[in-house]
Write a protein that holds these residues in place. Sequence first.
Motif, PDB file in Angstrom:
ATOM      1  N   THR A  68       1.016  -1.175  -0.174  1.00 40.75           N
ATOM      2  CA  THR A  68       0.002   0.141   0.057  1.00 40.75           C
ATOM      3  C   THR A  68       0.968   1.185   0.031  1.00 40.75           C
ATOM      4  OG1 THR A  68      -1.635  -1.306   1.361  1.00 40.75           O
ATOM      5  CG2 THR A  68      -1.816   1.267   1.167  1.00 40.75           C
ATOM      6  N   ASN A  69       1.919   1.103   0.818  1.00 39.05           N
ATOM      7  CA  ASN A  69       2.854   2.336   0.833  1.00 39.05           C
ATOM      8  C   ASN A  69       3.493   2.543  -0.769  1.00 39.05           C
ATOM      9  OD1 ASN A  69       4.356   4.668   2.153  1.00 39.05           O
ATOM     10  ND2 ASN A  69       5.932   3.258   2.771  1.00 39.05           N
ATOM     11  N   SER A  70       3.925   1.400  -1.084  1.00 35.66           N
ATOM     12  CA  SER A  70       4.586   1.660  -2.326  1.00 35.66           C
ATOM     13  C   SER A  70       3.556   2.270  -3.493  1.00 35.66           C
ATOM     14  CB  SER A  70       5.343   0.269  -2.850  1.00 35.66           C
ATOM     15  OG  SER A  70       4.468  -0.628  -3.104  1.00 35.66           O
ATOM     16  N   MET A  71       2.455   1.809  -3.446  1.00 35.16           N
ATOM     17  CA  MET A  71       1.530   2.254  -4.412  1.00 35.16           C
ATOM     18  C   MET A  71       1.017   3.870  -4.217  1.00 35.16           C
ATOM     19  SD  MET A  71      -1.080  -0.900  -5.161  1.00 35.16           S
ATOM     20  CE  MET A  71      -2.177  -0.977  -3.663  1.00 35.16           C
ATOM     21  N   ALA A  72       1.179   4.200  -3.019  1.00 34.97           N
ATOM     22  CA  ALA A  72       0.851   5.458  -2.467  1.00 34.97           C
ATOM     23  C   ALA A  72       1.967   6.371  -2.879  1.00 34.97           C
ATOM     24  CB  ALA A  72       0.562   5.555  -0.908  1.00 34.97           C
ATOM     25  N   LEU A  73       3.207   5.858  -2.772  1.00 41.11           N
ATOM     26  CA  LEU A  73       4.467   6.583  -3.510  1.00 41.11           C
ATOM     27  C   LEU A  73       4.257   6.784  -4.680  1.00 41.11           C
ATOM     28  CD1 LEU A  73       7.285   5.135  -1.304  1.00 41.11           C
ATOM     29  CD2 LEU A  73       6.167   6.952  -0.960  1.00 41.11           C
ATOM     30  N   SER A  74       3.833   5.666  -5.566  1.00 40.55           N
ATOM     31  CA  SER A  74       3.851   5.943  -6.881  1.00 40.55           C
ATOM     32  C   SER A  74       2.689   6.753  -7.636  1.00 40.55           C
ATOM     33  CB  SER A  74       3.885   4.434  -7.731  1.00 40.55           C
ATOM     34  OG  SER A  74       2.966   3.653  -7.279  1.00 40.55           O
ATOM     35  N   ALA A  75       1.635   6.607  -6.713  1.00 41.58           N
ATOM     36  CA  ALA A  75       0.548   7.422  -7.250  1.00 41.58           C
ATOM     37  C   ALA A  75       1.078   9.129  -6.866  1.00 41.58           C
ATOM     38  CB  ALA A  75      -0.596   7.161  -6.289  1.00 41.58           C
ATOM     39  N   SER A  76       1.403   9.384  -5.879  1.00 44.28           N
ATOM     40  CA  SER A  76       1.868  10.681  -5.773  1.00 44.28           C
ATOM     41  C   SER A  76       3.028  11.253  -6.583  1.00 44.28           C
ATOM     42  CB  SER A  76       2.703  10.917  -4.422  1.00 44.28           C
ATOM     43  OG  SER A  76       3.719  10.555  -4.209  1.00 44.28           O
ATOM     44  N   GLY A  77       3.842  10.437  -7.078  1.00 41.96           N
ATOM     45  CA  GLY A  77       4.641  10.571  -8.531  1.00 41.96           C
ATOM     46  C   GLY A  77       3.952  10.914  -9.821  1.00 41.96           C
ATOM     47  N   MET A  78       2.872  10.167  -9.945  1.00 45.04           N
ATOM     48  CA  MET A  78       2.046  10.185 -11.138  1.00 45.04           C
ATOM     49  C   MET A  78       1.373  11.513 -11.093  1.00 45.04           C
ATOM     50  SD  MET A  78       0.622   6.525 -11.974  1.00 45.04           S
ATOM     51  CE  MET A  78      -0.239   6.057 -10.491  1.00 45.04           C
ATOM     52  N   LYS A  79       0.825  11.596  -9.791  1.00 45.93           N
ATOM     53  CA  LYS A  79       0.086  13.012  -9.840  1.00 45.93           C
ATOM     54  C   LYS A  79       0.793  14.166  -9.992  1.00 45.93           C
ATOM     55  CE  LYS A  79      -3.104  15.699  -6.687  1.00 45.93           C
ATOM     56  NZ  LYS A  79      -3.652  15.692  -5.247  1.00 45.93           N
ATOM     57  N   ALA A  80       1.981  14.303  -9.509  1.00 46.27           N
ATOM     58  CA  ALA A  80       3.075  15.388  -9.620  1.00 46.27           C
ATOM     59  C   ALA A  80       3.405  15.527 -11.099  1.00 46.27           C
ATOM     60  CB  ALA A  80       4.270  15.123  -8.664  1.00 46.27           C
ATOM     61  N   GLN A  81       3.772  14.551 -11.674  1.00 46.31           N
ATOM     62  CA  GLN A  81       4.200  14.506 -13.067  1.00 46.31           C
ATOM     63  C   GLN A  81       3.296  14.891 -13.860  1.00 46.31           C
ATOM     64  OE1 GLN A  81       7.079  14.362 -14.020  1.00 46.31           O
ATOM     65  NE2 GLN A  81       8.381  13.574 -12.438  1.00 46.31           N
TER      66      GLN A  81
END
Length: 130
Positions: free
Chosen positions: A5-18
Amino acid sequence: MSDFTNSMALSASGMKAQSMRLRHTSENIANADTPGYHRKTTSFQEVVEGGETTGRVQLGPVQLDRRELTRIYDPGHPMADESGYYDGSNVDLVVEIADAREAQRSYEANLRMFDQARQMSSSLLDLLRR
């Protein structure tokens, strides 16, 4: 499961920022010929919750590029001064296209990481059900 869940939250935040970075880049490209337009720039910031860093990222405040605007000679332009010049924009299309490509590739990398974590957590649940 919290690591997945933490790794998915990290990548989701990266997708949103990009995706937000790509939005600003596309605004810059769209306004490249707008007189007086200053290029928008952004930076990434780490998300802090409760005084601790989370590893997630977010887009920082939007800033305007302070470089001088291009002076364009066109005496017939309605915004031209008495010498025939007006201020163009400070958008460099080559830089904007490179930024857009970098944002796109970073988004895709985060998407692959998100998908991989999702597949791994799904596989783990399948193993636990047996």
